[in-house]
Design a protein around this motif. Structure first.
Motif, PDB file in Angstrom:
ATOM      1  N   UNK A 134      29.374  31.856  16.358  1.00  0.00           N
ATOM      2  CA  UNK A 134      29.085  32.246  14.973  1.00  0.00           C
ATOM      3  C   UNK A 134      30.376  32.758  14.325  1.00  0.00           C
ATOM      4  N   UNK A 135      30.730  32.257  13.137  1.00  0.00           N
ATOM      5  CA  UNK A 135      31.958  32.701  12.461  1.00  0.00           C
ATOM      6  C   UNK A 135      31.968  34.213  12.250  1.00  0.00           C
ATOM      7  N   UNK A 136      33.148  34.797  12.281  1.00  0.00           N
ATOM      8  CA  UNK A 136      33.284  36.252  12.201  1.00  0.00           C
ATOM      9  C   UNK A 136      32.614  36.836  10.963  1.00  0.00           C
ATOM     10  N   UNK A 137      32.749  36.168   9.819  1.00  0.00           N
ATOM     11  CA  UNK A 137      32.199  36.708   8.576  1.00  0.00           C
ATOM     12  C   UNK A 137      30.673  36.691   8.549  1.00  0.00           C
ATOM     13  N   UNK A 138      30.064  35.950   9.473  1.00  0.00           N
ATOM     14  CA  UNK A 138      28.595  35.856   9.492  1.00  0.00           C
ATOM     15  C   UNK A 138      27.978  36.646  10.649  1.00  0.00           C
ATOM     16  N   UNK A 139      28.793  37.303  11.453  1.00  0.00           N
ATOM     17  CA  UNK A 139      28.264  37.952  12.661  1.00  0.00           C
ATOM     18  C   UNK A 139      27.382  39.153  12.362  1.00  0.00           C
ATOM     19  N   UNK A 140      27.749  39.956  11.356  1.00  0.00           N
ATOM     20  CA  UNK A 140      26.915  41.101  11.021  1.00  0.00           C
ATOM     21  C   UNK A 140      25.533  40.665  10.549  1.00  0.00           C
ATOM     22  N   UNK A 141      25.499  39.669   9.688  1.00  0.00           N
ATOM     23  CA  UNK A 141      24.217  39.151   9.202  1.00  0.00           C
ATOM     24  C   UNK A 141      23.408  38.576  10.359  1.00  0.00           C
ATOM     25  N   UNK A 142      24.090  37.887  11.269  1.00  0.00           N
ATOM     26  CA  UNK A 142      23.408  37.262  12.400  1.00  0.00           C
ATOM     27  C   UNK A 142      22.782  38.313  13.314  1.00  0.00           C
ATOM     28  N   UNK A 143      23.554  39.323  13.701  1.00  0.00           N
ATOM     29  CA  UNK A 143      23.011  40.331  14.615  1.00  0.00           C
ATOM     30  C   UNK A 143      21.948  41.183  13.924  1.00  0.00           C
ATOM     31  N   UNK A 144      22.121  41.454  12.621  1.00  0.00           N
ATOM     32  CA  UNK A 144      21.108  42.206  11.880  1.00  0.00           C
ATOM     33  C   UNK A 144      19.791  41.430  11.817  1.00  0.00           C
ATOM     34  N   UNK A 145      19.876  40.137  11.549  1.00  0.00           N
ATOM     35  CA  UNK A 145      18.677  39.304  11.478  1.00  0.00           C
ATOM     36  C   UNK A 145      17.970  39.273  12.827  1.00  0.00           C
TER      37      UNK A 145
END
Length: 224
Positions: A134-145
């Protein structure tokens, strides 16, 4: 005639933090957060409330300690020769089962985000997200989801079980009642709801949870 009252024997041996936490878990399981007070805990342990404060500062700390104990016993956040998908599934399912067995755990995890237990879960899931590409800029959204799905669905399932128990209704009876209500809906206005009504009677919450988790993982892998 004077009526004699039984004398409650006080514990002579000193209490350990683990004994206090285990007793708190038992009270939380039977009565939820409302059923846990320092008075009821002291009565359960045959001691005075003052003996508890040397180990636990307040009720919030007590619930956090109880939650940490459950998670440490039931959830292994260490990956051992497993793929990222297998690790996420294992951790998610262990959390789901922990919340199912101890319905108060879900809410305790949500409001104790700064505690080490939650941080360890976050770190474990985050490392798997990185491994999935997962691209770095999307990791927070990914783990939060991912966390919101696990805690949300797991917590809802635990809440449904508690509600059924409180109303002295079995899960099968509750689902059957919902299915019957759905089948009586206007077929023109609710065609989809009616079409899945029979599945409501027989669906497996745990299996559905894993299917939903796989949907999220597939989406994450496509982000790489």
């Amino acid at each position: 005639m004077t009526e004699f009252q039984p004398i409650r024997r006080r514990r002579s041996a000193s209490l350990s933090r683990e004994q206090i936490v285990d007793a708190a878990i038992s009270l939380l399981d039977s009565g939820g957060e409302i059923g846990l007070t320092f008075r009821t805990l002291a009565e359960r342990l045959a001691t005075g409330p003052g003996a508890l404060y040397g180990h636990i500062a307040n009720k919030r700390d007590l619930i956090v300690a109880a939650c940490n104990a459950i998670i440490s016993r039931k959830v292994n956040v260490e990956a051992h020769h497993a793929t990222p998908q297998e690790t996420v599934r294992a951790v998610a399912l262990a959390l789901y089962d922990a919340m199912d067995a101890h319905p108060w755990v879900g809410s305790a995890l949500r409001w104790s985000a700064g505690e080490l237990t939650m941080v360890r879960i976050l770190e474990c899931l985050g490392q798997q997200i990185v491994a999935l590409g997962v691209p770095e800029q999307a990791r927070w959204v990914a783990v939060s989801s991912l966390l919101n799905y696990i805690l949300g669905v797991g917590g809802q399932n635990a809440g449904n079980a508690q509600a059924a128990q409180a109303h002295c209704v079995s899960r099968a009876a509750l689902l059957g009642s919902v299915a019957t209500t759905w089948l009586q809906l206007d077929p023109q206005a609710y065609p989809f709801t009616r079409s899945v009504a029979t599945q409501m009677r027989v669906h497996d919450d745990r299996a559905d949870f894993l299917v939903g988790l796989d949907f999220i993982l597939v989406g994450m892998m496509r982000m790489g």
